[in-house]
Design an enzyme around this catalytic site. Structure first.
Site, PDB file in Angstrom:
ATOM      1  N   HIS A   1       0.845  -1.190   0.000  1.00  0.00           N
ATOM      2  CA  HIS A   1       0.000   0.000   0.000  1.00  0.00           C
ATOM      3  C   HIS A   1       0.884   1.244   0.000  1.00  0.00           C
ATOM      4  CE1 HIS A   1      -3.783  -2.129   1.773  1.00  0.00           C
ATOM      5  NE2 HIS A   1      -3.320  -2.715   0.692  1.00  0.00           N
TER       6      HIS A   1
ATOM      7  N   CYS B   1      -5.942   1.205   5.664  1.00  0.00           N
ATOM      8  CA  CYS B   1      -6.467  -0.071   6.145  1.00  0.00           C
ATOM      9  C   CYS B   1      -5.919  -0.313   7.552  1.00  0.00           C
ATOM     10  CB  CYS B   1      -6.057  -1.207   5.213  1.00  0.00           C
ATOM     11  SG  CYS B   1      -4.285  -1.597   5.265  1.00  0.00           S
TER      12      CYS B   1
ATOM     13  N   GLU C   1       0.851   3.892   1.878  1.00  0.00           N
ATOM     14  CA  GLU C   1       1.313   4.288   3.211  1.00  0.00           C
ATOM     15  C   GLU C   1       2.514   3.448   3.631  1.00  0.00           C
ATOM     16  OE1 GLU C   1      -1.725   3.310   2.119  1.00  0.00           O
ATOM     17  OE2 GLU C   1      -3.186   3.672   3.705  1.00  0.00           O
TER      18      GLU C   1
ATOM     19  N   CYS D   1      -1.962  -0.861   7.568  1.00  0.00           N
ATOM     20  CA  CYS D   1      -1.214   0.391   7.415  1.00  0.00           C
ATOM     21  C   CYS D   1      -1.375   1.272   8.651  1.00  0.00           C
ATOM     22  CB  CYS D   1      -1.655   1.128   6.159  1.00  0.00           C
ATOM     23  SG  CYS D   1      -1.076   0.340   4.642  1.00  0.00           S
TER      24      CYS D   1
END
Length: 187
Positions: free
Chosen positions: A72, A100, A74, A103
């Site tokens: 992801h 999410c 992040e 993260c």
């Protein structure tokens, strides 16, 4: 909190627009997400969703399902800090989609104190975890910035697209943003 500080709200919008542009670097077809870590008005890290370094730049399988090893945005931005001399303690994370839960755990452990995001993801467990940890969370939809889920979009007129392989989302963006710059141009 952004209503109390119009200067901060303006900066938040600018950094979110930069994160949106940075998301365009993603090779993912289903969803393109960008993230910036900002500390003391300086971008100290950036990331977008994609495969780990050295892997093929293909995020989805033949059935258009995201491969399990795709990182992801992040996570990419936070792990990039581990290879730099910067640290994210007290920083703000700007991300185009709400984090999410996985993260969010990284965000907490990285010492990030504020998260500003544009689009709400279908699950909000990551946002709930951030709030539980005392992290300030700001949902700030940027008008006209939403890219379709397939990632097709039009470039923003006049935007400076990064050179492949560069680590600068916008030319000169590693320099602090000067809120008074616009006033000087007008006056």
């Amino acid at each position: 909190m952004q209503e109390e500080n119009p200067k901060q709200a303006t900066l938040d919008q600018r950094y979110l627009r930069m994160a949106r542009i940075w998301a365009e670097n993603s090779y993912c077809r289903r969803r393109k997400v960008g993230a910036l870590v900002v500390k003391e008005k300086m971008i100290i890290s950036d990331g977008y969703n994609g495969t780990p370094s050295g892997f093929e730049n293909v995020c989805e399988d033949d059935n258009n399902v995201t491969k399990p090893y795709v990182l992801h945005a992040e996570a990419n931005a936070i792990t990039k800090l581990a290879r730099s001399s910067n640290n994210s303690d007290g920083a703000t994370l700007y991300v185009t989609s709400s984090p999410c839960i996985e993260c969010s755990k990284l965000i907490i452990q990285a010492g990030i104190k504020r998260v500003v995001y544009d689009e709400q993801y279908r699950l909000d467990d990551g946002i709930q975890l951030l709030r539980r940890a005392g992290i300030e969370v700001v949902h700030m939809p940027i008008e006209g910035s939403h890219m379709p889920i397939d990632g097709s979009h039009m470039p923003i007129e006049g935007s400076h697209m990064p050179i492949e392989g560069s680590h600068m989302p916008i030319e000169g963006s590693h320099m602090p943003i000067d809120e008074d710059k616009d006033k000087q141009k007008q006056g």
